[in-house]
Write an enzyme that holds these catalytic residues in place. Structure first.
Site, PDB file in Angstrom:
ATOM      1  N   GLU A  44       0.884  -1.157   0.000  1.00  0.00           N
ATOM      2  CA  GLU A  44       0.000   0.000   0.000  1.00  0.00           C
ATOM      3  C   GLU A  44       0.930   1.216   0.000  1.00  0.00           C
ATOM      4  O   GLU A  44       1.804   1.310   0.868  1.00  0.00           O
ATOM      5  CB  GLU A  44      -0.803  -0.043   1.301  1.00  0.00           C
ATOM      6  CG  GLU A  44      -2.149   0.568   1.224  1.00  0.00           C
ATOM      7  CD  GLU A  44      -2.827   0.442   2.577  1.00  0.00           C
ATOM      8  OE1 GLU A  44      -3.400   1.443   3.010  1.00  0.00           O
ATOM      9  OE2 GLU A  44      -2.770  -0.639   3.193  1.00  0.00           O
ATOM     10  N   ARG A 270       4.259 -12.747  10.233  1.00  0.00           N
ATOM     11  CA  ARG A 270       4.998 -11.496  10.028  1.00  0.00           C
ATOM     12  C   ARG A 270       6.354 -11.629  10.697  1.00  0.00           C
ATOM     13  O   ARG A 270       6.487 -12.320  11.702  1.00  0.00           O
ATOM     14  CB  ARG A 270       4.275 -10.334  10.727  1.00  0.00           C
ATOM     15  CG  ARG A 270       3.034  -9.863  10.081  1.00  0.00           C
ATOM     16  CD  ARG A 270       2.437  -8.754  10.926  1.00  0.00           C
ATOM     17  NE  ARG A 270       2.863  -7.441  10.486  1.00  0.00           N
ATOM     18  CZ  ARG A 270       2.259  -6.775   9.509  1.00  0.00           C
ATOM     19  NH1 ARG A 270       1.240  -7.295   8.869  1.00  0.00           N
ATOM     20  NH2 ARG A 270       2.681  -5.582   9.159  1.00  0.00           N
ATOM     21  N   LYS A 280       4.149   0.907   9.605  1.00  0.00           N
ATOM     22  CA  LYS A 280       4.296   2.164   8.876  1.00  0.00           C
ATOM     23  C   LYS A 280       3.726   3.334   9.660  1.00  0.00           C
ATOM     24  O   LYS A 280       4.246   4.445   9.609  1.00  0.00           O
ATOM     25  CB  LYS A 280       3.611   2.054   7.507  1.00  0.00           C
ATOM     26  CG  LYS A 280       4.508   1.450   6.456  1.00  0.00           C
ATOM     27  CD  LYS A 280       3.835   1.424   5.107  1.00  0.00           C
ATOM     28  CE  LYS A 280       2.879   0.263   5.006  1.00  0.00           C
ATOM     29  NZ  LYS A 280       2.407  -0.029   3.657  1.00  0.00           N
TER      30      LYS A 280
HETATM   31  P1  ATP Z   1       2.338  -2.053   8.132  1.00  0.00           P
HETATM   32  O1  ATP Z   1       1.553  -2.745   9.183  1.00  0.00           O
HETATM   33  O2  ATP Z   1       3.748  -1.822   8.457  1.00  0.00           O
HETATM   34  O3  ATP Z   1       1.669  -0.813   7.648  1.00  0.00           O
HETATM   35  P2  ATP Z   1       1.179  -3.424   5.978  1.00  0.00           P
HETATM   36  O4  ATP Z   1       0.967  -4.881   6.019  1.00  0.00           O
HETATM   37  O5  ATP Z   1      -0.008  -2.581   6.192  1.00  0.00           O
HETATM   38  O6  ATP Z   1       2.368  -3.078   6.925  1.00  0.00           O
HETATM   39  P3  ATP Z   1       1.438  -3.330   3.163  1.00  0.00           P
HETATM   40  O7  ATP Z   1       1.933  -2.240   2.324  1.00  0.00           O
HETATM   41  O8  ATP Z   1       0.017  -3.693   3.084  1.00  0.00           O
HETATM   42  O9  ATP Z   1       1.833  -2.964   4.636  1.00  0.00           O
HETATM   43  O10 ATP Z   1       2.344  -4.613   2.977  1.00  0.00           O
HETATM   44  C1  ATP Z   1       2.737  -5.173   1.751  1.00  0.00           C
HETATM   45  C2  ATP Z   1       3.050  -6.616   1.986  1.00  0.00           C
HETATM   46  O11 ATP Z   1       4.078  -6.755   2.958  1.00  0.00           O
HETATM   47  C3  ATP Z   1       1.837  -7.356   2.505  1.00  0.00           C
HETATM   48  O12 ATP Z   1       1.691  -8.553   1.783  1.00  0.00           O
HETATM   49  C4  ATP Z   1       2.175  -7.615   3.946  1.00  0.00           C
HETATM   50  O13 ATP Z   1       1.589  -8.798   4.409  1.00  0.00           O
HETATM   51  C5  ATP Z   1       3.699  -7.706   3.922  1.00  0.00           C
HETATM   52  N1  ATP Z   1       4.283  -7.361   5.217  1.00  0.00           N
HETATM   53  C6  ATP Z   1       4.097  -6.216   5.908  1.00  0.00           C
HETATM   54  N2  ATP Z   1       4.751  -6.249   7.089  1.00  0.00           N
HETATM   55  C7  ATP Z   1       5.369  -7.461   7.140  1.00  0.00           C
HETATM   56  C8  ATP Z   1       6.206  -8.112   8.104  1.00  0.00           C
HETATM   57  N3  ATP Z   1       6.526  -7.515   9.254  1.00  0.00           N
HETATM   58  N4  ATP Z   1       6.655  -9.349   7.823  1.00  0.00           N
HETATM   59  C9  ATP Z   1       6.350  -9.947   6.659  1.00  0.00           C
HETATM   60  N5  ATP Z   1       5.579  -9.397   5.713  1.00  0.00           N
HETATM   61  C10 ATP Z   1       5.082  -8.171   5.937  1.00  0.00           C
HETATM   62 MG    MG Z   2      -1.674  -3.302   4.819  1.00  0.00          MG
END
Ligand code: ATP
Ligand code: MG
Length: 573
Positions: A44, A270, A280
């Site tokens: 995102e 994760r 983020k």
């Molecule tokens: P955040 O919680 O930091 O905002 P998010 O999951 O909302 O992270 P996205 O941009 O949606 O951020 O993530 C893109 C991809 O990265 C998704 O498939 C998500 O599952 C993966 N991802 C995010 N954080 C992790 C993590 N700590 N470990 C493994 N994969 C991750």
């Molecule tokens: Mg997300």
């Protein structure tokens, strides 16, 4: 080339940890259940990528690479309010820097808005979606709880014609934000709350960075995500565990829409790293509050921050490999990250000498016009790194910490009347300590034993070796000594406390050092081992502006683990 040999030649390095996804795909290929592997990384664009995303990138791009498939980069841009072009640019740059290539053009969930809208109309026509006028609060209230079934909205039984009409008028911007939503008509009593008539579309009169002002309604993440995968022919939708409960909903969409493919979702845990935060939202707070100097501050666990700190793509990939993939929640010790970069730089960073706390030494038996220079290897085990020149002059700098006026027994560095070897040079003896009127040490007067170059002095042992820089030829540098940003192992563990309370006040200490002349030519992002000190990287921004600034990537040894050990010992009765 067979799949097996590809896997064996690739990815699985010496320290590789178990990766259940790799095993699963290997089995699927062996049994004929899967053929072409298509994955995607779906960020995102609402912030910079962090180390957790690096893991997801490594998982998705890495598996596609290993099994001869392809990986798409798709921006999940369904929420125009929080998204920015700058984030899109940074994400592209980070993935490329990590050494991965997405297949085809960059994709955007927003490119599928027309298709998604048509599918929403399809669900309405099938009697599987309806326009609801309940307010967001009412919808929450009607949804029920884990123990209590939800109850149907009074608008649930609207006719297909009315729903189609309202949906179209929503899309044309006839209604205010929040006035209506489109919901799937599934089961308000479902045990899985995600199936209690989830929202498919919300009204948002927002400008979108890709689609401009075309849309007044935007699909929910849940409605957009799985269908986007289907449109792209993704075979494996790999995601983190929080989406496990959404899988039945994604499967319902795939079963009830004329989608061109049936992606299969598998969830993994994760990755979290201690002494840092990987969210983020929290990272954005650190930036917005000025706690750090931007998203790529070298203390940030962002890919851009790690890069600026001196991390290499190789080290980050190795770190991912070492930490493996499982379904069990895990917190990785930051010492593993340090280990990954340290071992890379040990083998690949040229050596240099840099004095961080300069103390002047006058070599009294060296003439003022003495011209001598030692030719020294760039790296002790790497002939390809060539050599460098270390000029010796009457005045040199050594590190203040390498001298003690009243040394303890096992201090093998410099002290009054004692000898020490200048690294790559001669043995010197401290003859006199020069102090200013306040009693502070100003300089040392030492004498050189010229019969000690590359050999031990006659009749005595000199154990200590210290680094030094010629005062005439050394170059002043700014050195930024970075440390963990948080003092607490799990800074965001306590939901009621502010994670900012755990900031390490000494996460950045800046000193003015003097480096050997070769460093005057350091290019942005060049990495060095400062001998006896640690690994450093020329700051990419400062260096580009013509300033010599070096960021400490990591120490030579894991002092952090030692501190922890001490703390643990101290805590024992
Ligand atoms: P955040 O919680 O930091 O905002 P998010 O999951 O909302 O992270 P996205 O941009 O949606 O951020 O993530 C893109 C991809 O990265 C998704 O498939 C998500 O599952 C993966 N991802 C995010 N954080 C992790 C993590 N700590 N470990 C493994 N994969 C991750
Ligand atoms: Mg997300």
């Amino acid at each position: 080339m067979s799949v097996e040999s590809r896997v064996d030649n690739d990815g699985e390095t010496q320290n590789a940890a178990p990766n259940f996804l790799r095993n699963q795909i290997r089995d699927e290929i062996a049994s004929g259940q899967a053929s072409t592997i298509v994955t995607r990384f779906p960020p995102e664009p609402n912030g910079f990528l962090h180390i957790g995303h690096a893991k997801s990138i490594w998982v998705n791009f890495g598996l596609a690479e290993q099994f001869g498939g392809r990986c798409h980069l798709r921006f999940d841009d369904t929420n125009p309010a929080k998204e920015e072009q700058a984030y899109i640019d940074s994400i592209r740059e980070d993935i490329t820097w990590l050494g991965y290539e997405w297949s085809g053009d960059i994709r955007y969930a927003s490119s599928y808005f027309d298709q998604l809208y048509a599918w929403a109309q399809h669900l309405v026509r099938e009697g599987l979606a309806y326009v609801d006028d309940l307010s967001p609060d009412e919808i929450r209230e009607y949804r029920g709880t884990l123990t209590e079934a939800g109850k149907p909205s009074p608008y649930r039984e609207r006719s297909v014609e009315e729903n189609l009409d309202l949906l179209e008028r929503m899309s044309l911007g006839e209604f205010a934000e929040g006035a209506k939503v489109l919901r799937a008509k599934i089961d308000m009593a479902a045990g899985n709350i995600n199936l209690r008539d989830p929202i498919l579309y919300r009204i948002r009169h927002a400008h979108h960075h890709q689609t401009g002002d075309k849309w007044k309604i935007y699909p929910s993440y849940d409605f957009a995500h799985g269908q986007s995968d289907a449109i792209e022919g993704v075979s494996h939708s790999l995601c983190t565990l929080e989406f496990e409960d959404h899988r039945p909903l994604y499967e319902w969409f795939l079963a009830n829409l004329p989608v061109p493919a049936q992606p299969r979702q598998t969830e993994f845990a994760r990755m979290n790293v201690n002494y840092t935060v990987t969210s983020k939202r929290k990272l954005k707070l650190l930036v917005d509050q000025g706690v750090v100097d931007g998203w790529d501050d070298p203390r940030m666990p962002t890919i851009a921050g790690l890069r600026r700190r001196g991390y290499t793509p190789t080290a980050l990939r190795k770190f991912c490999d070492m930490t493996g993939v499982s379904r069990a929640a895990n917190v990785v010790d930051i010492a593993m990250l340090h280990f990954a970069i340290r071992s890379d730089l040990e083998d690949n960073a040229p050596r240099a000498m840099c004095v961080l706390k300069p103390l002047k030494v006058v070599l009294t038996n060296v003439a003022a016009d003495h011209a001598e220079s030692f030719e020294v290897a760039g790296h002790p085990a790497r002939d390809d790194m060539g050599s460098r020149q270390l000029p010796l002059t009457r005045e040199i700098w050594i590190d203040r910490d390498d001298f003690m006026e009243e040394p303890p027994k096992k201090f093998f560095r410099l002290a009054p009347g004692k000898e020490v070897r200048l690294r790559n040079g001669y043995v010197i003896r401290c003859d006199e300590v020069v102090k200013d009127s306040a009693g502070e040490i100003e300089a040392l007067h030492c004498s050189v034993d010229f019969d000690t170059l590359g050999k031990n002095p006659e009749g005595r042992k000199v154990k200590g070796v210290i680094h030094w820089v010629s005062a005439d030829h050394g170059v002043p540098v700014e050195v930024r000594l970075y440390d963990n940003l948080f003092l607490e192992e799990a800074p965001d563990r306590d939901k009621d406390a502010d994670f900012l309370d755990h900031l390490n006040p000494e996460s950045l200490v800046t000193v003015e050092g003097i480096a050997e002349p070769a460093l005057a030519d350091a290019t942005p992002e060049s990495r060095y081992q400062f001998e006896r000190v640690g690994y450093f990287c020329a700051d990419r921004h400062a260096c580009r502006d013509g300033k010599l600034v070096f960021n400490r990537t990591v120490g030579l040894k894991d002092s952090w683990a030692k501190i922890q050990q001490k703390q643990a010992q101290g805590a024992k009765p």
